[in-house]
Structures are given as structure tokens and as C-alpha cells.
Design a protein around this motif. Structure first.
Motif, PDB file in Angstrom:
ATOM      1  N   GLN A  16     -49.884  -5.146  27.633  1.00 26.70           N
ATOM      2  CA  GLN A  16     -48.653  -5.331  28.403  1.00 26.70           C
ATOM      3  C   GLN A  16     -48.461  -4.212  29.415  1.00 26.70           C
ATOM      4  OE1 GLN A  16     -46.975  -8.039  28.554  1.00 26.70           O
ATOM      5  NE2 GLN A  16     -48.040  -9.034  26.868  1.00 26.70           N
ATOM      6  N   ALA A  17     -48.818  -2.988  29.051  1.00 25.50           N
ATOM      7  CA  ALA A  17     -48.672  -1.858  29.973  1.00 25.50           C
ATOM      8  C   ALA A  17     -49.469  -2.120  31.249  1.00 25.50           C
ATOM      9  CB  ALA A  17     -49.132  -0.560  29.310  1.00 25.50           C
ATOM     10  N   THR A  18     -50.709  -2.564  31.093  1.00 23.17           N
ATOM     11  CA  THR A  18     -51.562  -2.838  32.242  1.00 23.17           C
ATOM     12  C   THR A  18     -50.983  -3.948  33.103  1.00 23.17           C
ATOM     13  OG1 THR A  18     -53.499  -2.139  30.977  1.00 23.17           O
ATOM     14  CG2 THR A  18     -53.905  -3.494  32.915  1.00 23.17           C
ATOM     15  N   ARG A  19     -50.528  -5.027  32.468  1.00 21.51           N
ATOM     16  CA  ARG A  19     -49.986  -6.173  33.208  1.00 21.51           C
ATOM     17  C   ARG A  19     -48.699  -5.812  33.949  1.00 21.51           C
ATOM     18  NH1 ARG A  19     -51.916 -11.407  31.239  1.00 21.51           N
ATOM     19  NH2 ARG A  19     -49.947 -12.282  31.966  1.00 21.51           N
ATOM     20  N   ILE A  20     -47.795  -5.141  33.268  1.00 20.92           N
ATOM     21  CA  ILE A  20     -46.491  -4.816  33.856  1.00 20.92           C
ATOM     22  C   ILE A  20     -46.670  -3.815  35.001  1.00 20.92           C
ATOM     23  CG2 ILE A  20     -44.209  -3.819  33.414  1.00 20.92           C
ATOM     24  CD1 ILE A  20     -44.847  -6.699  32.167  1.00 20.92           C
ATOM     25  N   ALA A  21     -47.486  -2.783  34.782  1.00 17.34           N
ATOM     26  CA  ALA A  21     -47.709  -1.787  35.830  1.00 17.34           C
ATOM     27  C   ALA A  21     -48.330  -2.434  37.070  1.00 17.34           C
ATOM     28  CB  ALA A  21     -48.592  -0.656  35.307  1.00 17.34           C
ATOM     29  N   ALA A  22     -49.298  -3.318  36.865  1.00 13.11           N
ATOM     30  CA  ALA A  22     -49.922  -4.000  38.001  1.00 13.11           C
ATOM     31  C   ALA A  22     -48.898  -4.849  38.745  1.00 13.11           C
ATOM     32  CB  ALA A  22     -51.093  -4.860  37.519  1.00 13.11           C
ATOM     33  N   ALA A 109     -35.989   3.032  32.120  1.00 11.82           N
ATOM     34  CA  ALA A 109     -35.887   2.189  30.925  1.00 11.82           C
ATOM     35  C   ALA A 109     -36.994   2.538  29.939  1.00 11.82           C
ATOM     36  CB  ALA A 109     -35.985   0.708  31.302  1.00 11.82           C
ATOM     37  N   VAL A 110     -36.683   2.305  28.670  1.00 11.79           N
ATOM     38  CA  VAL A 110     -37.654   2.403  27.587  1.00 11.79           C
ATOM     39  C   VAL A 110     -37.718   1.014  26.957  1.00 11.79           C
ATOM     40  CG1 VAL A 110     -38.220   3.481  25.369  1.00 11.79           C
ATOM     41  CG2 VAL A 110     -37.114   4.834  27.189  1.00 11.79           C
ATOM     42  N   VAL A 111     -38.897   0.407  27.023  1.00 15.64           N
ATOM     43  CA  VAL A 111     -39.085  -0.940  26.489  1.00 15.64           C
ATOM     44  C   VAL A 111     -39.854  -0.822  25.183  1.00 15.64           C
ATOM     45  CG1 VAL A 111     -40.102  -3.215  26.895  1.00 15.64           C
ATOM     46  CG2 VAL A 111     -39.103  -1.931  28.807  1.00 15.64           C
ATOM     47  N   GLU A 112     -39.266  -1.356  24.129  1.00 17.14           N
ATOM     48  CA  GLU A 112     -39.927  -1.335  22.821  1.00 17.14           C
ATOM     49  C   GLU A 112     -40.321  -2.760  22.446  1.00 17.14           C
ATOM     50  OE1 GLU A 112     -39.277   0.237  18.265  1.00 17.14           O
ATOM     51  OE2 GLU A 112     -37.522  -0.429  19.389  1.00 17.14           O
ATOM     52  N   LEU A 113     -41.622  -2.959  22.227  1.00 22.16           N
ATOM     53  CA  LEU A 113     -42.098  -4.248  21.749  1.00 22.16           C
ATOM     54  C   LEU A 113     -41.848  -4.322  20.251  1.00 22.16           C
ATOM     55  CD1 LEU A 113     -45.487  -4.600  23.660  1.00 22.16           C
ATOM     56  CD2 LEU A 113     -43.317  -5.764  24.119  1.00 22.16           C
ATOM     57  N   VAL A 114     -41.118  -5.348  19.838  1.00 20.47           N
ATOM     58  CA  VAL A 114     -40.756  -5.516  18.438  1.00 20.47           C
ATOM     59  C   VAL A 114     -41.493  -6.740  17.901  1.00 20.47           C
ATOM     60  CG1 VAL A 114     -38.857  -5.898  16.843  1.00 20.47           C
ATOM     61  CG2 VAL A 114     -38.490  -4.509  18.889  1.00 20.47           C
ATOM     62  N   VAL A 168     -37.812  -5.844  23.115  1.00 19.64           N
ATOM     63  CA  VAL A 168     -38.350  -7.111  23.597  1.00 19.64           C
ATOM     64  C   VAL A 168     -39.186  -7.715  22.473  1.00 19.64           C
ATOM     65  CG1 VAL A 168     -39.940  -8.194  25.244  1.00 19.64           C
ATOM     66  CG2 VAL A 168     -38.384  -6.394  26.004  1.00 19.64           C
ATOM     67  N   ASP A 169     -38.991  -8.993  22.216  1.00 22.82           N
ATOM     68  CA  ASP A 169     -39.780  -9.706  21.212  1.00 22.82           C
ATOM     69  C   ASP A 169     -41.236  -9.719  21.659  1.00 22.82           C
ATOM     70  OD1 ASP A 169     -40.919 -11.428  19.371  1.00 22.82           O
ATOM     71  OD2 ASP A 169     -39.578 -13.110  19.800  1.00 22.82           O
ATOM     72  N   GLY A 170     -42.096  -9.059  20.897  1.00 24.64           N
ATOM     73  CA  GLY A 170     -43.509  -8.968  21.236  1.00 24.64           C
ATOM     74  C   GLY A 170     -44.364 -10.003  20.549  1.00 24.64           C
ATOM     75  N   ASP A 171     -43.736 -10.989  19.914  1.00 20.47           N
ATOM     76  CA  ASP A 171     -44.489 -12.035  19.225  1.00 20.47           C
ATOM     77  C   ASP A 171     -44.717 -13.192  20.185  1.00 20.47           C
ATOM     78  OD1 ASP A 171     -45.819 -13.338  17.233  1.00 20.47           O
ATOM     79  OD2 ASP A 171     -44.034 -13.911  16.101  1.00 20.47           O
ATOM     80  N   GLY A 172     -45.906 -13.744  20.160  1.00 24.14           N
ATOM     81  CA  GLY A 172     -46.229 -14.878  21.018  1.00 24.14           C
ATOM     82  C   GLY A 172     -47.420 -14.573  21.913  1.00 24.14           C
ATOM     83  N   VAL A 174     -49.683 -13.622  25.150  1.00 25.32           N
ATOM     84  CA  VAL A 174     -49.594 -12.491  26.068  1.00 25.32           C
ATOM     85  C   VAL A 174     -48.700 -12.817  27.266  1.00 25.32           C
ATOM     86  CG1 VAL A 174     -50.942 -11.050  27.661  1.00 25.32           C
ATOM     87  CG2 VAL A 174     -51.815 -11.518  25.371  1.00 25.32           C
ATOM     88  N   GLU A 175     -48.904 -13.998  27.862  1.00 25.75           N
ATOM     89  CA  GLU A 175     -48.138 -14.376  29.057  1.00 25.75           C
ATOM     90  C   GLU A 175     -46.650 -14.490  28.752  1.00 25.75           C
ATOM     91  OE1 GLU A 175     -50.862 -16.044  27.950  1.00 25.75           O
ATOM     92  OE2 GLU A 175     -52.280 -15.280  29.435  1.00 25.75           O
ATOM     93  N   LEU A 176     -46.328 -15.035  27.585  1.00 26.45           N
ATOM     94  CA  LEU A 176     -44.931 -15.194  27.202  1.00 26.45           C
ATOM     95  C   LEU A 176     -44.250 -13.834  27.039  1.00 26.45           C
ATOM     96  CD1 LEU A 176     -42.538 -16.956  26.331  1.00 26.45           C
ATOM     97  CD2 LEU A 176     -43.489 -16.947  24.007  1.00 26.45           C
ATOM     98  N   VAL A 177     -44.922 -12.908  26.384  1.00 28.92           N
ATOM     99  CA  VAL A 177     -44.364 -11.564  26.200  1.00 28.92           C
ATOM    100  C   VAL A 177     -44.215 -10.879  27.561  1.00 28.92           C
ATOM    101  CG1 VAL A 177     -44.699  -9.298  25.108  1.00 28.92           C
ATOM    102  CG2 VAL A 177     -45.289 -11.397  23.852  1.00 28.92           C
ATOM    103  N   SER A 178     -45.207 -11.042  28.437  1.00 29.50           N
ATOM    104  CA  SER A 178     -45.122 -10.475  29.788  1.00 29.50           C
ATOM    105  C   SER A 178     -43.904 -11.021  30.532  1.00 29.50           C
ATOM    106  CB  SER A 178     -46.388 -10.783  30.602  1.00 29.50           C
ATOM    107  OG  SER A 178     -47.500 -10.105  30.075  1.00 29.50           O
ATOM    108  N   GLU A 179     -43.664 -12.316  30.395  1.00 32.43           N
ATOM    109  CA  GLU A 179     -42.504 -12.936  31.051  1.00 32.43           C
ATOM    110  C   GLU A 179     -41.201 -12.341  30.527  1.00 32.43           C
ATOM    111  OE1 GLU A 179     -42.694 -17.191  30.644  1.00 32.43           O
ATOM    112  OE2 GLU A 179     -44.639 -17.294  31.666  1.00 32.43           O
ATOM    113  N   ARG A 180     -41.138 -12.105  29.217  1.00 32.17           N
ATOM    114  CA  ARG A 180     -39.924 -11.502  28.643  1.00 32.17           C
ATOM    115  C   ARG A 180     -39.682 -10.114  29.229  1.00 32.17           C
ATOM    116  NH1 ARG A 180     -41.902 -13.003  22.663  1.00 32.17           N
ATOM    117  NH2 ARG A 180     -41.295 -15.215  22.646  1.00 32.17           N
ATOM    118  N   ILE A 181     -40.750  -9.316  29.305  1.00 30.81           N
ATOM    119  CA  ILE A 181     -40.604  -7.952  29.831  1.00 30.81           C
ATOM    120  C   ILE A 181     -40.245  -7.994  31.311  1.00 30.81           C
ATOM    121  CG2 ILE A 181     -41.782  -5.754  30.267  1.00 30.81           C
ATOM    122  CD1 ILE A 181     -43.550  -6.396  27.785  1.00 30.81           C
TER     123      ILE A 181
END
Length: 194
Positions: A16-22, A109-114, A168-172, A174-181
Motif C-alpha cells: 500500500q505504501a508503494t501504491r499510495i506514494a506513487a 495524517a497517520v494511516v493505520e491498516l487494521v 483503515v480496514d486493511g482486509d480485502g 489490494v485494490e479495494l484497500v488502496s481505494e479506501r486509503i
């Protein structure tokens, strides 16, 4: 944006770090990458870190802090950054505060994957089997989860008290979690470069 991404082992934090930063056009900065780059380039800090790493010891906070401070001073961090794996202790939180204050920057912000602990354990067991990690046993994986929870509880409490923590709900998938973030960050004013 200046972000910190947190999550237990198996939460997909690195992905997620790589995807969000990009998506935001900012560098994803992990302490592991910083260590490897400094060691590979044989910088003064890299040589000190290598001594500890070669001895199987943790790299002391003062060396880690200096490496992160140096990395955040690079021009590519001016528009923002995403930290992954730092800070890990309250002392490092305060050290990060001090060098962000020097540049009149603060975390946005501090994002915590739960993710449910049983889901994490299942993910890590599957990864251990697929990658042939014989040392990643059920007991070892469960212990890592406990250590993460113990070590990060003070950090999440600190950032929650500052109003910066966003779970952020980290279950699901990869794309779904990325969308949530991405949705969360858009609500906080982040704009995508894609």
C-alpha cells in the motif's frame, strides 16, 4: 502530503505504501530501504549501521534517526513523503517531530491498516509456505503480532491524541484497500497525480 503508514506484519503495508506514494507523486520511505542505500553507498552512517547489522544487533535510534533526517532533507521530499516503518518508538516520534519542525513541516495524517489478527496469521502462514520460510511457524507469527501490538500501542495512542490517526480496514483485495486509503486521503485534501 506528509504521511505515516502503520500496520502489523501481513497487513499489506509495504504494498500500500508503494501504491499510495506513487498515486500522490511523493516518495515512499522505508527504514529498510534507507539502511540498504546507506550501507550500499558506504556512507558514514551506513558504515556504522553495517557494524550493528553484521553483529546481528539492532541499529541504534541515533543512527536510524540521523538516516531518516538525512533522507527527509532530499529535494524529492519537499512536496511530501510517506513514511513506512518509522517511527517505531515514542522516542522516534519525538525525534521526527523535532526535525519536521525544523522545516516548518508536520505530519498531515497517520494511516493505520487494521486487519483481524486471525486473517493476518493466515496470510503470513500462506506466504511462509509459498516462499519456503520454514522459520515462520504459527507460534513465531503470533508472537510477531503480539510484539507489534505492544510496541505500536503507545504510538497509535499518541497520534490519536493529536487527531492524526485514521484507521483503515486493511482486509480485502489490494485494490479495494488502496481505494479506501485514497478515499480517506482525498477527504483530507490529498490530490492524486494519476
Amino acid at each position: 502530503m506528509r504521511l505515516l503508514l502503520m500496520g502489523p506484519p501481513g497487513s499489506g503495508k509495504g504494498t500500500q505504501a508503494t501504491r499510495i506514494a506513487a498515486g500522490l507523486g511523493i516518495p515512499a520511505i522505508s527504514t529498510g530501504d534507507i539502511f540498504r542505500a546507506n550501507v550500499a553507498d558506504a556512507t558514514p552512517l551506513g558504515r556504522v549501521a553495517r557494524e550493528y547489522m553484521d553483529a546481528g544487533e539492532y541499529v541504534p535510534d541515533q543512527v536510524t534517526n540521523a538516516m531518516v533526517r538525512d533522507r527527509l532533507a532530499h529535494p524529492d521530499c519537499e512536496p511530501g513523503f510517506l513514511l513506512d516503518g518509522y517511527p517505531r518508538t515514542l522516542q522516534q516520534v519525538h525525534e521526527l517531530d523535532s526535525f519536521l519542525d525544523e522545516g516548518t513541516n508536520r505530519l498531515d495524517a497517520v494511516v493505520e491498516l487494521v486487519v483481524d489478527r486471525d486473517v493476518l496469521v493466515d496470510r503470513l502462514l500462506l506466504r511462509a509456505r509459498s516462499e519456503g520460510r520454514a522459520d515462520d511457524t504459527l507460534d513465531v507469527i503470533r508472537r510477531r503480532q503480539e510484539v507489534y501490538a505492544e510496541q505500536t500501542a503507545p504510538l497509535t495512542a499518541e497520534y490519536a491524541a493529536r487527531g492524526l490517526l485514521h484507521a483503515v480496514d486493511g482486509d480485502g483485495q489490494v485494490e479495494l484497500v488502496s481505494e479506501r486509503i485514497t478515499g480517506l486521503l482525498a477527504g483530507l485534501g490529498a490530490t492524486s497525480t494519476r
